[in-house]
Design a protein around this motif. Structure first.
Motif, mmCIF file in Angstrom:
data_model
loop_
_atom_site.group_PDB
_atom_site.id
_atom_site.type_symbol
_atom_site.label_atom_id
_atom_site.label_comp_id
_atom_site.label_asym_id
_atom_site.label_seq_id
_atom_site.Cartn_x
_atom_site.Cartn_y
_atom_site.Cartn_z
ATOM 1 N N UNK A 40 119.214 27.691 73.608
ATOM 2 C CA UNK A 40 117.924 28.385 73.620
ATOM 3 C C UNK A 40 118.107 29.875 73.366
ATOM 4 N N UNK A 41 119.116 30.473 73.981
ATOM 5 C CA UNK A 41 119.385 31.893 73.744
ATOM 6 C C UNK A 41 119.821 32.151 72.309
ATOM 7 N N UNK A 42 120.584 31.211 71.738
ATOM 8 C CA UNK A 42 121.010 31.382 70.348
ATOM 9 C C UNK A 42 119.817 31.313 69.402
ATOM 10 N N UNK A 43 118.866 30.418 69.700
ATOM 11 C CA UNK A 43 117.660 30.292 68.865
ATOM 12 C C UNK A 43 116.808 31.557 68.925
ATOM 13 N N UNK A 44 116.821 32.229 70.072
ATOM 14 C CA UNK A 44 116.039 33.456 70.232
ATOM 15 C C UNK A 44 116.816 34.702 69.822
ATOM 16 N N UNK A 45 118.063 34.523 69.405
ATOM 17 C CA UNK A 45 118.876 35.651 68.955
ATOM 18 C C UNK A 45 119.452 36.483 70.070
ATOM 19 N N UNK A 46 119.435 35.966 71.305
ATOM 20 C CA UNK A 46 119.944 36.738 72.437
ATOM 21 C C UNK A 46 121.461 36.868 72.369
ATOM 22 N N UNK A 47 122.143 35.799 71.921
ATOM 23 C CA UNK A 47 123.601 35.828 71.878
ATOM 24 C C UNK A 47 124.120 36.852 70.869
ATOM 25 N N UNK A 48 123.339 37.103 69.824
ATOM 26 C CA UNK A 48 123.755 38.098 68.834
ATOM 27 C C UNK A 48 123.360 39.512 69.243
ATOM 28 N N UNK A 49 122.478 39.613 70.252
ATOM 29 C CA UNK A 49 122.058 40.924 70.748
ATOM 30 C C UNK A 49 121.885 40.826 72.270
ATOM 31 N N UNK A 50 123.002 40.956 72.998
ATOM 32 C CA UNK A 50 123.003 40.755 74.443
ATOM 33 C C UNK A 50 122.067 41.721 75.162
ATOM 34 N N UNK A 51 121.879 42.910 74.607
ATOM 35 C CA UNK A 51 121.030 43.912 75.264
ATOM 36 C C UNK A 51 119.576 43.458 75.356
ATOM 37 N N UNK A 52 119.179 42.473 74.530
ATOM 38 C CA UNK A 52 117.786 42.006 74.545
ATOM 39 C C UNK A 52 117.460 41.195 75.796
ATOM 40 N N UNK A 53 118.484 40.859 76.593
ATOM 41 C CA UNK A 53 118.252 40.101 77.826
ATOM 42 C C UNK A 53 117.319 40.860 78.758
ATOM 43 N N UNK A 54 117.475 42.179 78.795
ATOM 44 C CA UNK A 54 116.679 43.004 79.715
ATOM 45 C C UNK A 54 115.346 43.443 79.117
ATOM 46 N N UNK A 55 115.071 43.066 77.863
ATOM 47 C CA UNK A 55 113.842 43.518 77.213
ATOM 48 C C UNK A 55 112.610 42.755 77.685
ATOM 49 N N UNK A 56 112.798 41.504 78.136
ATOM 50 C CA UNK A 56 111.671 40.685 78.549
ATOM 51 C C UNK A 56 111.132 41.150 79.891
ATOM 52 N N UNK A 57 109.809 41.401 79.937
ATOM 53 C CA UNK A 57 109.204 41.875 81.174
ATOM 54 C C UNK A 57 109.023 40.792 82.211
ATOM 55 N N UNK A 58 108.877 39.538 81.757
ATOM 56 C CA UNK A 58 108.664 38.429 82.682
ATOM 57 C C UNK A 58 109.922 37.626 82.919
ATOM 58 N N UNK A 59 109.732 36.417 83.417
ATOM 59 C CA UNK A 59 110.846 35.527 83.752
ATOM 60 C C UNK A 59 111.234 34.708 82.529
ATOM 61 N N UNK A 60 112.525 34.706 82.206
ATOM 62 C CA UNK A 60 113.037 33.903 81.101
ATOM 63 C C UNK A 60 113.493 32.557 81.665
ATOM 64 N N UNK A 61 112.832 31.439 81.329
ATOM 65 C CA UNK A 61 113.210 30.121 81.876
ATOM 66 C C UNK A 61 114.638 29.722 81.561
#
Length: 326
Positions: A40-61
């Motif tokens: 799921x993280x790979x589909x959202x591009x999180x693995x290629x941009x780890x800093x985006x983990x903290x960008x979401x204001x709400x809860x990431x399932x």
């Protein structure tokens, strides 16, 4: 010393293979959860941009899959390898870790019962915080839509909670087409419709009251409100609620969750008690198994030393005979 050896089973094979089999399943489930989370993280591009983990204001399932999967993987690995290789350290780690989880669950249950109002306030804050981030993450959006559809609710305590979202608020400065609306998951379902109308929530919170007396559904809702409020005159807010109930759910998800919990209290309590008993049994089995291995190890050590002890006794006896002859 006696020359008899221990011929019985040193440890219970049933306990060993029960722990092993259970933890193999647990281990693979943990791997599956971790795989889903990473995918799921790979589909959202999180693995290629780890800093985006903290960008979401709400809860990431996805965090739920990763945390649960990680705990299951560690427990499954320790229990599986510990039982198979008869490793007392891994089995102790398994028992202690599972015991800590059981203690945390028990503590959380007691605190939730004692501080019910605080938990309710935190749940309200959590839902509203995720309403603000509804369009920021597709997984969060799907989770909110599923919750609202399953419990037939809208917002934390009502549909107007969607004013917190920049796309759905009713302010004049909002140029979004979804202004003063709600997500489609808030819409009441028509059994005759086979295709989901994703635009059914548009303008749902600003619809004018029109033709309400000729609408059979609205008349039924009015009767329910009159029965609820007696002979009181319907205020504008109640009339608005009648109008909204024709197209969307007006009850909040927090009250609906409380109602669902009360209606299914026996089932929920049974599940939690079953999980707790399973944890207690596994902890006890792990401790029992570790004790059996320690006893077996000491027994093997004693048996391995027995020939040496007998040889030493023989040598000492011969020495005493030689000294006696001299």
């Amino acid at each position: 010393m006696s020359g008899k050896h221990y011929k019985g089973p040193e440890v219970s094979c049933c306990i060993k293979y029960f722990i092993f089999g259970f933890n193999v399943i647990f281990w693979f489930l943990g791997i599956a959860f971790l795989g889903i989370g990473l995918w799921a993280w790979n589909e959202k591009g999180v693995l290629s941009n780890i800093s985006s983990i903290t960008d979401l204001g709400g809860f990431d399932p996805v965090w739920l899959f990763l945390v649960v999967g990680g705990v299951m993987f560690i427990l499954g690995f320790a229990g599986c390898i510990g039982a198979l290789r008869e490793n007392t350290f891994l089995l102790k780690f398994f028992s202690v870790f599972l015991g800590i989880i059981f203690f945390l669950e028990l503590t959380a249950g007691v605190l939730a019962f004692v501080f019910k109002d605080w938990i309710k306030d935190q749940l309200y804050f959590f839902i509203n915080n995720n309403i603000r981030a509804y369009r920021d993450d597709i997984d969060l959006q799907n989770l909110i839509d599923f919750t609202q559809e399953y419990w037939q609710c809208c917002g934390a305590f009502g549909a107007d909670d969607w004013n917190l979202n920049i796309y759905f608020n009713c302010t004049d400065s909002n140029a979004s087409r979804e202004r003063c609306g709600v997500p489609f998951s808030c819409c009441t379902k028509d059994p005759a419709e086979d295709v989901i109308n994703t635009q059914c929530g548009y303008d749902a919170r600003q619809k004018p009251v029109s033709g309400i007396s000729s609408c059979h559904l609205a008349q039924r809702v009015l009767e329910e409100l009159l029965n609820l409020h007696g002979d009181a005159v319907l205020s504008s807010s109640l009339v608005k609620e009648v109008d909204q109930q024709i197209v969307i759910y007006t009850k909040g998800c927090v009250p609906q969750f409380e109602k669902w919990l009360q209606d299914n209290l026996t089932i929920v309590a049974g599940i939690f008690i079953g999980i707790a008993l399973l944890q207690v049994v596994l902890v006890q089995m792990g401790r029992s198994r570790t004790g059996q291995w320690k006893k077996a190890s000491r027994r093997k050590t004693d048996l391995s030393r027995a020939p040496l002890a007998r040889a030493e006794e023989t040598i000492q006896g011969r020495r005493r005979k030689v000294e006696a002859r001299e």
